[in-house]
Scaffold this active site. Structure first.
Site, PDB file in Angstrom:
ATOM      1  N   ASP A 254       1.125  -1.427   0.144  1.00  0.00           N
ATOM      2  CA  ASP A 254       0.050   0.089   0.186  1.00  0.00           C
ATOM      3  C   ASP A 254       1.105   1.243   0.314  1.00  0.00           C
ATOM      4  O   ASP A 254       0.752   2.388  -0.408  1.00  0.00           O
ATOM      5  CB  ASP A 254      -0.774   0.262   1.089  1.00  0.00           C
ATOM      6  CG  ASP A 254      -1.804  -0.903   0.835  1.00  0.00           C
ATOM      7  OD1 ASP A 254      -2.119  -2.412   1.205  1.00  0.00           O
ATOM      8  OD2 ASP A 254      -3.393  -0.765   0.446  1.00  0.00           O
TER       9      ASP A 254
HETATM   10  O1  MRU Z   1      -7.449  -3.153   2.723  1.00  0.00           O
HETATM   11  P1  MRU Z   1      -7.059  -3.374   1.590  1.00  0.00           P
HETATM   12  O2  MRU Z   1      -7.935  -4.608   0.630  1.00  0.00           O
HETATM   13  O3  MRU Z   1      -7.660  -2.321  -0.003  1.00  0.00           O
HETATM   14  O4  MRU Z   1      -6.100  -4.021   1.323  1.00  0.00           O
HETATM   15  C1  MRU Z   1      -5.286  -4.687   0.365  1.00  0.00           C
HETATM   16  C2  MRU Z   1      -3.661  -4.918   0.150  1.00  0.00           C
HETATM   17  O5  MRU Z   1      -2.894  -4.716   1.216  1.00  0.00           O
HETATM   18  C3  MRU Z   1      -3.051  -4.998  -0.884  1.00  0.00           C
HETATM   19  O6  MRU Z   1      -2.586  -6.396  -0.899  1.00  0.00           O
HETATM   20  C4  MRU Z   1      -2.235  -3.677  -1.153  1.00  0.00           C
HETATM   21  O7  MRU Z   1      -3.411  -2.895  -1.744  1.00  0.00           O
HETATM   22  C5  MRU Z   1      -1.839  -4.076  -3.192  1.00  0.00           C
HETATM   23  S1  MRU Z   1      -3.542  -4.559  -4.259  1.00  0.00           S
HETATM   24  C6  MRU Z   1      -1.896  -4.703  -5.509  1.00  0.00           C
END
Ligand code: MRU
Length: 377
Positions: A254
């Site tokens: 993220d």
């Molecule tokens: O809470 P989320 O489902 O948005 O978290 C998603 C993740 O942690 C993913 O690993 C990250 O955003 C990368 S998606 C290509």
């Protein structure tokens, strides 16, 4: 057929509702930035690249509508102010993924430049925004395909040991549902499979929100890839298992700080510690839009905390109720009155990461153990 989480054409935006997956495949329309904000906050769409793109396209749809209904100010500066305010609002939906604020900053620059042009109009500024938002959708898929190839190549060269094909564990959902298409870490698995080099993929359940069991498992089944689901607590046993023979753990991100510290779905840090203990390669797959060189290290990353109810309950259809008209129910799984801590992400220190897979190549640390991510820009 490839799975499409985001459908967009000429101001019409629809997203697959990830709250209902894998039980119900239903698209919901997003007409404006308010609907986009709620879709992101409520996790109808999630995943760092996908939320940035949906935010941009939600506002593009709103501007499209205002333009075609003659409701847009003719004044370029008015439209610039309108867009800037809406972007700041959209960024407030979720704090940890940098892709959203990065996209907003780039789009603010586009509208500022367009508004400065001689004889600029409100319509021209809106048009410049819409075009830039649409380009983000296309570019993300191209970048993911490169990430997939780069990651697959690195694993085949550096992680196979005596194995002929790769066995990979992944966490959360980083696939077509989390991006414009193909995916980052899941893109690496797809790329291995496309050349016949994937022995097996394992995905974690990813409590509390079950992005692994609901979404990654859905994508793996959709693509008919050889794959097995485990609960998060089984990861250590899996890595210890010679029979499973995991060669690498590949996760998404993220926000990657300048020193390589990486914020990703809660549980990622634990997997990285396990990988180090078991001598398994640990890789982060992320586009350049996820790398935030302005944030020096992981301790500066804001970690989103979410509702207690995500931990104390679970949602799904009643057993046997999986046909047409499926009804989703929420079941409480915790003792009433217990305190809950629900951080959505954790930070994996750069020291535990073997490589950061980007569309420009795989970045490894130098001999002093330092990543030089700034060289990517
Ligand atoms: O809470 P989320 O489902 O948005 O978290 C998603 C993740 O942690 C993913 O690993 C990250 O955003 C990368 S998606 C290509």
């Amino acid at each position: 057929m490839t799975l499409q989480a985001i459908k967009y054409s000429n101001g019409d935006l629809a997203i697959i509702d990830q709250l209902q997956l894998p039980h119900v495949e239903r698209y919901v329309k997003i007409h404006n930035s308010e609907e986009g904000w709620h879709a992101i906050k409520d996790m109808r769409v999630r995943g760092a690249p996908a939320i940035a793109i949906v935010a941009a396209l939600a506002l593009a749809s709103e501007l499209h509508h205002l333009t075609t209904h003659n409701q847009l100010s003719p004044n370029a500066e008015d439209v610039q102010v309108f867009v800037t305010e809406k972007l700041r609002y959209l960024v407030s939906s979720r704090p940890t993924a940098v892709n959203l604020s990065d996209a907003a900053r780039k789009l603010e620059t586009v509208v500022a430049e367009s508004a400065r042009a001689p004889s600029a109009t409100g319509k021209a500024v809106a048009g410049a925004f819409i075009q830039a938002a649409e380009e983000m959708l296309v570019k993300d898929v191209e970048d993911n395909k490169r990430i997939g190839e780069n990651g697959a190549g690195w694993i085949l060269t550096n992680a196979l040991g005596k194995h002929a094909k790769a066995t990979v564990l992944t966490h959360c959902n980083t696939g077509s549902l989390a991006t414009s298409g193909y995916g980052t870490a899941l893109g690496v698995i797809r790329s291995l499979a496309s050349t016949g080099s994937l022995q097996h993929a394992y995905c974690t359940e990813t409590r509390p929100y079950n992005q692994g069991s609901r979404l990654t498992a859905f994508e793996l089944v959709h693509d008919s890839l050889p794959a097995t689901l485990i609960t998060d607590s089984m990861a250590a046993a899996l890595l210890a298992s010679r029979r499973a023979g995991v060669n690498a753990i590949v996760v998404g991100a993220d926000r990657v700080a300048a020193n390589g510290d990486t914020a990703n779905k809660i549980g990622t840090y634990g997997l990285a510690v396990l990988a180090k203990y078991h001598g398994v390669k640990f890789l982060v797959a992320a586009p350049l839009t996820t790398i935030d060189v302005k944030t020096k290290s992981g301790d500066q990353i804001v970690i989103e905390e979410r509702l207690a109810s995500e931990v104390t309950s679970i949602r799904g259809p009643r057993e046997g109720n999986d046909g047409e008209g499926v009804e989703l129910v929420t079941v409480c799984t915790a003792a009433k009155g217990i305190n809950v801590w629900n951080p959505a992400f954790d930070v994996t220190p750069a020291a535990l990461i073997d490589g950061i897979i980007t569309e420009k190549g795989v970045v490894e640390k130098d001999s002093d153990g330092v990543f030089h991510l700034e060289e990517l820009f």
